[in-house]
Scaffold this motif. Structure first.
Motif, short mmCIF file in Angstrom:
data_model
loop_
_atom_site.label_atom_id
_atom_site.label_comp_id
_atom_site.label_asym_id
_atom_site.label_seq_id
_atom_site.Cartn_x
_atom_site.Cartn_y
_atom_site.Cartn_z
N SER A 76 0.83 -1.21 0.00
CA SER A 76 0.00 0.00 0.00
C SER A 76 0.86 1.25 0.00
CB SER A 76 -0.92 0.02 1.22
OG SER A 76 -1.84 -1.03 1.16
N ILE A 77 1.86 1.28 0.85
CA ILE A 77 2.77 2.44 0.91
C ILE A 77 3.49 2.61 -0.43
CG2 ILE A 77 4.88 3.33 1.98
CD1 ILE A 77 3.88 1.96 4.60
N GLY A 78 3.99 1.51 -0.97
CA GLY A 78 4.71 1.57 -2.25
C GLY A 78 3.84 2.04 -3.39
N SER A 79 2.56 1.61 -3.42
CA SER A 79 1.69 2.00 -4.53
C SER A 79 1.35 3.48 -4.51
CB SER A 79 0.42 1.14 -4.54
OG SER A 79 -0.34 1.39 -3.38
N ILE A 80 1.21 4.05 -3.33
CA ILE A 80 0.95 5.49 -3.23
C ILE A 80 2.20 6.28 -3.58
CG2 ILE A 80 0.41 7.37 -1.63
CD1 ILE A 80 -1.34 5.27 -0.11
N GLU A 81 3.31 5.82 -3.06
CA GLU A 81 4.58 6.51 -3.22
C GLU A 81 5.05 6.54 -4.68
OE1 GLU A 81 9.06 5.83 -3.33
OE2 GLU A 81 7.44 4.51 -3.89
N VAL A 82 4.81 5.48 -5.42
CA VAL A 82 5.32 5.41 -6.79
C VAL A 82 4.76 6.51 -7.67
CG1 VAL A 82 3.65 3.73 -7.69
CG2 VAL A 82 5.91 3.87 -8.69
N VAL A 83 3.48 6.78 -7.56
CA VAL A 83 2.85 7.79 -8.40
C VAL A 83 3.31 9.20 -8.01
CG1 VAL A 83 0.66 8.82 -9.10
CG2 VAL A 83 0.85 6.35 -8.88
N SER A 84 3.27 9.49 -6.74
CA SER A 84 3.62 10.85 -6.30
C SER A 84 5.08 11.18 -6.62
CB SER A 84 3.35 11.02 -4.81
OG SER A 84 4.22 10.22 -4.04
N LYS A 85 5.97 10.24 -6.45
CA LYS A 85 7.38 10.54 -6.68
C LYS A 85 7.74 10.58 -8.16
CE LYS A 85 9.10 9.64 -2.17
NZ LYS A 85 9.94 8.82 -1.30
N MET A 86 7.01 9.86 -9.02
CA MET A 86 7.26 9.97 -10.46
C MET A 86 6.94 11.37 -10.94
SD MET A 86 6.45 6.61 -12.74
CE MET A 86 4.79 6.39 -12.23
N VAL A 87 5.82 11.90 -10.49
CA VAL A 87 5.43 13.25 -10.89
C VAL A 87 6.44 14.27 -10.37
CG1 VAL A 87 3.66 15.03 -10.59
CG2 VAL A 87 2.99 12.67 -11.06
N LEU A 88 6.80 14.16 -9.10
CA LEU A 88 7.78 15.08 -8.53
C LEU A 88 9.13 15.00 -9.25
CD1 LEU A 88 7.03 14.62 -4.74
CD2 LEU A 88 6.55 16.65 -6.14
N TYR A 89 9.58 13.79 -9.56
CA TYR A 89 10.87 13.64 -10.23
C TYR A 89 10.85 14.25 -11.63
CZ TYR A 89 15.08 11.77 -12.30
OH TYR A 89 16.28 11.66 -12.94
N TYR A 90 9.76 14.05 -12.36
CA TYR A 90 9.67 14.61 -13.71
C TYR A 90 9.87 16.12 -13.68
CZ TYR A 90 7.93 16.25 -18.13
OH TYR A 90 7.83 16.90 -19.34
N PHE A 91 9.15 16.80 -12.80
CA PHE A 91 9.28 18.26 -12.72
C PHE A 91 10.66 18.67 -12.22
CE2 PHE A 91 4.59 17.96 -12.73
CZ PHE A 91 4.39 18.72 -13.88
N HIS A 92 11.22 17.91 -11.31
CA HIS A 92 12.57 18.16 -10.83
C HIS A 92 13.59 18.04 -11.98
CE1 HIS A 92 16.38 16.86 -8.85
NE2 HIS A 92 16.06 17.83 -8.02
N GLU A 93 13.46 17.00 -12.77
CA GLU A 93 14.36 16.76 -13.90
C GLU A 93 14.25 17.89 -14.94
OE1 GLU A 93 17.03 14.71 -16.46
OE2 GLU A 93 16.57 14.40 -14.35
N ARG A 94 13.03 18.29 -15.24
CA ARG A 94 12.84 19.35 -16.23
C ARG A 94 13.38 20.69 -15.71
NH1 ARG A 94 13.76 17.23 -20.21
NH2 ARG A 94 13.35 19.21 -21.19
N ALA A 95 13.23 20.95 -14.43
CA ALA A 95 13.78 22.18 -13.85
C ALA A 95 15.30 22.19 -13.98
CB ALA A 95 13.37 22.31 -12.39
N TRP A 96 15.94 21.07 -13.69
CA TRP A 96 17.39 21.00 -13.83
C TRP A 96 17.82 21.09 -15.29
CZ3 TRP A 96 21.21 21.93 -10.76
CH2 TRP A 96 21.01 21.86 -9.39
#
Length: 81
Positions: free
Chosen positions: A54-74
């Motif tokens: 349950s923790i992993g399934s919630i975490e995977v979606v939220s962190k993919m979105v955050l990482y994408y925007f982080h990557e594009r900012a860099w």
């Protein structure tokens, strides 16, 4: 070697910069590794596989979105040299 140039076009633009496709694929591959790590740690702490999943399934979606925007900012920071 024959196929590397057409494939490279998916990941690098005309100026040699990473494309959005490459950022998305990097996000997904990193999240697979990160989510497995999160689920293992969650299981070790709770001892419950259902809770860990349950923790992993919630975490995977939220962190993919955050990482994408982080990557594009860099990528933008790198563009402004």
């Amino acid at each position: 070697m024959i196929f590397d140039q057409p494939i490279k076009k998916w990941f690098v633009d005309e100026e040699g910069k990473d494309t959005n496709v490459k950022s998305v694929l990097k996000s997904v591959s990193w999240r697979v590794v990160g989510t497995i790590d999160t689920m293992v740690i969650s299981y070790l702490i709770t001892g419950q596989i259902k809770t860990a999943l349950s923790i992993g399934s919630i975490e995977v979606v939220s962190k993919m979105v955050l990482y994408y925007f982080h990557e594009r900012a860099w990528a933008r920071v790198s563009d402004n040299k």
